[in-house]
Design an enzyme around this catalytic site. Sequence first.
Site, short mmCIF file in Angstrom:
data_model
loop_
_atom_site.label_atom_id
_atom_site.label_comp_id
_atom_site.label_asym_id
_atom_site.label_seq_id
_atom_site.Cartn_x
_atom_site.Cartn_y
_atom_site.Cartn_z
N HIS A 1 -24.05 15.18 2.06
CA HIS A 1 -23.92 15.60 0.67
C HIS A 1 -22.91 16.74 0.57
CE1 HIS A 1 -24.94 16.51 -3.46
NE2 HIS A 1 -25.00 17.79 -3.13
N GLY B 1 -0.73 -17.34 -6.54
CA GLY B 1 -1.40 -17.84 -5.33
C GLY B 1 -0.41 -18.12 -4.21
N ARG B 2 -0.93 -18.45 -3.05
CA ARG B 2 -0.09 -18.72 -1.89
C ARG B 2 -0.47 -20.05 -1.26
NH1 ARG B 2 2.86 -14.41 -0.06
NH2 ARG B 2 2.81 -15.04 2.11
N LYS C 1 0.83 -1.21 0.00
CA LYS C 1 0.00 0.00 0.00
C LYS C 1 0.87 1.26 0.00
CE LYS C 1 -2.60 -2.78 -0.49
NZ LYS C 1 -2.50 -4.23 -0.47
P1 FAD Z 1 1.36 -14.28 8.18
O1 FAD Z 1 1.16 -12.83 8.07
O2 FAD Z 1 1.94 -14.99 6.99
O3 FAD Z 1 2.29 -14.52 9.44
C1 FAD Z 1 2.75 -15.78 9.81
C2 FAD Z 1 3.98 -15.62 10.68
O4 FAD Z 1 4.30 -16.88 11.24
C3 FAD Z 1 5.22 -15.16 9.93
O5 FAD Z 1 5.88 -14.15 10.65
C4 FAD Z 1 6.08 -16.42 9.86
O6 FAD Z 1 7.48 -16.14 9.86
C5 FAD Z 1 5.70 -17.10 11.16
N1 FAD Z 1 5.91 -18.55 11.19
C6 FAD Z 1 5.54 -19.47 10.27
N2 FAD Z 1 5.85 -20.71 10.68
C7 FAD Z 1 6.43 -20.57 11.90
C8 FAD Z 1 6.98 -21.48 12.84
N3 FAD Z 1 6.96 -22.79 12.62
N4 FAD Z 1 7.50 -20.98 13.98
C9 FAD Z 1 7.51 -19.66 14.21
N5 FAD Z 1 7.00 -18.75 13.37
C10 FAD Z 1 6.47 -19.20 12.22
N6 FAD Z 1 -4.39 -8.97 3.03
C11 FAD Z 1 -5.29 -7.99 3.27
O7 FAD Z 1 -6.26 -8.21 4.02
N7 FAD Z 1 -5.16 -6.74 2.71
C12 FAD Z 1 -4.13 -6.45 1.88
O8 FAD Z 1 -4.05 -5.32 1.38
C13 FAD Z 1 -3.17 -7.45 1.60
N8 FAD Z 1 -2.13 -7.20 0.79
C14 FAD Z 1 -1.19 -8.18 0.57
C15 FAD Z 1 -0.14 -7.89 -0.30
C16 FAD Z 1 0.80 -8.87 -0.55
C17 FAD Z 1 1.94 -8.55 -1.50
C18 FAD Z 1 0.71 -10.14 0.08
C19 FAD Z 1 1.76 -11.19 -0.16
C20 FAD Z 1 -0.34 -10.42 0.92
C21 FAD Z 1 -1.31 -9.45 1.18
N9 FAD Z 1 -2.41 -9.70 2.00
C22 FAD Z 1 -3.34 -8.72 2.22
C23 FAD Z 1 -2.59 -11.01 2.65
C24 FAD Z 1 -2.12 -10.93 4.11
O9 FAD Z 1 -0.78 -10.52 4.15
C25 FAD Z 1 -2.29 -12.29 4.79
O10 FAD Z 1 -3.62 -12.73 4.63
C26 FAD Z 1 -1.96 -12.19 6.26
O11 FAD Z 1 -0.64 -11.76 6.47
C27 FAD Z 1 -2.17 -13.54 6.95
O12 FAD Z 1 -1.88 -13.41 8.29
P2 FAD Z 1 -1.38 -14.65 9.15
O13 FAD Z 1 -1.19 -14.12 10.53
O14 FAD Z 1 -2.27 -15.80 8.94
O15 FAD Z 1 0.02 -15.07 8.53
P1 NAI Z 2 -4.54 -14.95 -6.31
O1 NAI Z 2 -5.19 -16.22 -5.96
O2 NAI Z 2 -5.24 -13.66 -6.07
O3 NAI Z 2 -4.17 -14.95 -7.86
C1 NAI Z 2 -3.33 -15.92 -8.43
C2 NAI Z 2 -3.60 -15.94 -9.92
O4 NAI Z 2 -2.64 -16.78 -10.51
C3 NAI Z 2 -4.97 -16.50 -10.25
O5 NAI Z 2 -5.64 -15.64 -11.13
C4 NAI Z 2 -4.66 -17.85 -10.86
O6 NAI Z 2 -5.57 -18.24 -11.86
C5 NAI Z 2 -3.28 -17.61 -11.44
N1 NAI Z 2 -2.51 -18.85 -11.57
C6 NAI Z 2 -2.59 -19.97 -10.84
N2 NAI Z 2 -1.71 -20.89 -11.30
C7 NAI Z 2 -1.06 -20.33 -12.34
C8 NAI Z 2 -0.05 -20.77 -13.23
N3 NAI Z 2 0.48 -21.98 -13.14
N4 NAI Z 2 0.38 -19.92 -14.18
C9 NAI Z 2 -0.15 -18.68 -14.28
N5 NAI Z 2 -1.11 -18.21 -13.47
C10 NAI Z 2 -1.56 -19.03 -12.51
O7 NAI Z 2 -3.12 -15.01 -5.60
P2 NAI Z 2 -2.00 -13.92 -5.42
O8 NAI Z 2 -2.20 -12.77 -6.34
O9 NAI Z 2 -0.72 -14.67 -5.48
O10 NAI Z 2 -2.25 -13.43 -3.96
C11 NAI Z 2 -2.27 -14.37 -2.88
C12 NAI Z 2 -3.27 -13.99 -1.86
O11 NAI Z 2 -2.82 -12.86 -1.13
C13 NAI Z 2 -4.61 -13.58 -2.44
O12 NAI Z 2 -5.43 -14.71 -2.55
C14 NAI Z 2 -5.15 -12.63 -1.44
O13 NAI Z 2 -5.96 -13.31 -0.54
C15 NAI Z 2 -3.92 -12.09 -0.73
N6 NAI Z 2 -3.73 -10.70 -1.12
C16 NAI Z 2 -4.68 -9.80 -0.75
C17 NAI Z 2 -4.59 -8.49 -1.12
C18 NAI Z 2 -5.68 -7.57 -0.73
O14 NAI Z 2 -6.49 -7.92 0.12
N7 NAI Z 2 -5.76 -6.39 -1.32
C19 NAI Z 2 -3.44 -7.99 -1.89
C20 NAI Z 2 -2.51 -9.04 -2.26
C21 NAI Z 2 -2.66 -10.33 -1.86
#
Ligand code: FAD
Ligand code: NAI
Length: 475
Positions: free
Chosen positions: A454, A281-282, A58
């Site tokens: 408004h 994806g993740r 962001k």
């Molecule tokens: P995480 O945030 O992944 O935290 C897990 C933690 O556990 C990490 O610190 C890891 O090191 C630790 N850990 C893992 N295994 C172990 C272990 N065995 N022992 C000790 N520690 C461990 N979501 C939104 O809602 N809004 C957004 O705008 C948004 N933007 C995103 C942008 C990007 C580029 C990405 C990648 C993700 C985004 N997300 C967003 C998704 C969001 O980041 C995740 O849904 C969120 O972080 C999940 O929270 P969590 O606590 O489950 O896991």
């Molecule tokens: P995503 O699930 O949003 O998108 C992954 C895309 O990759 C899909 O459109 C899928 O069809 C495509 N894909 C899957 N396999 C593929 C392949 N082999 N080759 C090419 N394309 C393929 O996952 P993304 O963007 O990686 O984000 C992961 C997660 O992080 C999201 O699901 C979301 O929940 C979270 N996130 C949330 C944000 C927010 O809330 N604003 C911002 C960024 C991430």
Amino acid sequence: MAETYDVAVIGAGPGGYVAAIRCAQLGLRTVCIDAWQRPDGQTSLGGTCLNVGCIPSKALLESSEQFAHLQHGLTAHGIRVQGVAIDVATMQARKNKIVEKSTSGIAFLFRKNKIEHKPGYSRFVSVGATCQLDVEHDGGHETITARSVIIASGSMPASLPMFPLDGERVVDNVGALEFREVPKHLGIVGAGVIGLELGSVWRRLGAEVTLLEPHERFLGMADEQVASEAYKLLTRDTGLVIRLGAKPSGMKTTASGVIINYSDAQGSQRLECDRLLVAAGRVPNTHDLNLDVVKISCDARGFIEVDDRCRTTVPNVYAIGDCVRGPMLAHKASEEGMAVAERIAGQMPEVNYAAIPSVIYTAPEIAWVGQTEQALKAAGTVYRKGLFWFMASGRAQALGDSRGFVKVLADEKTDRLLGVHLIGPQVSELLAEAVVALEFAAAAEDIARISHAHPTLSEALREATLAALGRPLHQ
Ligand code: FAD
Ligand code: NAI
């Protein structure tokens, strides 16, 4: 003898750190173990969200939006700007400062709430009336005992064997948040949320950006009408090139960049770019917790199996956030974290999964809560639909961004709101009213009868509910 904690939380992302704070607030002696390390070896709380996810993305979205606005958004106001340039190093330093502030904020909250923070990687040793966890840090091992455990280990990018990361040319979200210069041509595998957000950042700063998406339908999880408007606006106005139905088959690196082979309806294709972001994806971080040893079940994709109260197959072990089913969103993780803490303390909270909001921070923004129109159709629900285009909003006109619309879906018989879908200016903020409405089981009529200031963008939601009732005022 070592202390027995009431709760041990594995992971300090938005799931784990929020769970730990709520446990501490409820008087539970809490330890939070987190393995996150920065490239310089420093520990850092906040997980994916604060370190390499929500917050840094962001920050860069804001910088790049300001840059694009200065270049293209001011002429109509009669404001002439010359010599606009981007200093990527300063932009990155600002982003890093925001991350540092946010993560050290969690450390402060841990101290304030007397939560013990143990840096290190945790694995299960045993479960029972008390659970034992091994914590590995700097080559040493320590055993922790707790009455309850909350697993909040989060997720990591799905790796595609045909696209091995090298951290330089071929990167995941971590690398794409760290580019030191604007790529000439950024290729992106996956037109999902990360691809669109980080693609928007680098596109606005001047990169050519091409996204390859194997699915024919754009943004499959969003309402189809919103997805189709988003496709139009992101390709037309932001200039993202989004190739749908493009199935990547491999890549090769060259002296100057990367060549990606893919196939689409026209046959074999290739894309040449200087950087490649893999955002397909993740996957959950559950493979190395010794879950099998203590008989905590995972599904075929590695998500820990939980019920709707986040209980695992072991009674005093819970799992929350990205490592369990449901949307991978920070606020969903936090919601589950709070609820589990309260359950451990003997309370009876519920998470309303039907009212978890989603936002995609592109320009325009995309946001929704509740059911999509296609889901209602598939379920045979009889519904009413109301649409209000920002074009007819005085505030949107004054802002200079009147793209998009608000769409509400309400039950035909009861008028109860079932879904709200938005695309347009600042809709990430407008969404909150829709979430409250769904949580309170509001009818369209309820929103239609509430006075909205408004001129504000929030009037658009009210107008959409009026439209659903068949009596729109302004269109
Ligand atoms: P995480 O945030 O992944 O935290 C897990 C933690 O556990 C990490 O610190 C890891 O090191 C630790 N850990 C893992 N295994 C172990 C272990 N065995 N022992 C000790 N520690 C461990 N979501 C939104 O809602 N809004 C957004 O705008 C948004 N933007 C995103 C942008 C990007 C580029 C990405 C990648 C993700 C985004 N997300 C967003 C998704 C969001 O980041 C995740 O849904 C969120 O972080 C999940 O929270 P969590 O606590 O489950 O896991
Ligand atoms: P995503 O699930 O949003 O998108 C992954 C895309 O990759 C899909 O459109 C899928 O069809 C495509 N894909 C899957 N396999 C593929 C392949 N082999 N080759 C090419 N394309 C393929 O996952 P993304 O963007 O990686 O984000 C992961 C997660 O992080 C999201 O699901 C979301 O929940 C979270 N996130 C949330 C944000 C927010 O809330 N604003 C911002 C960024 C991430």
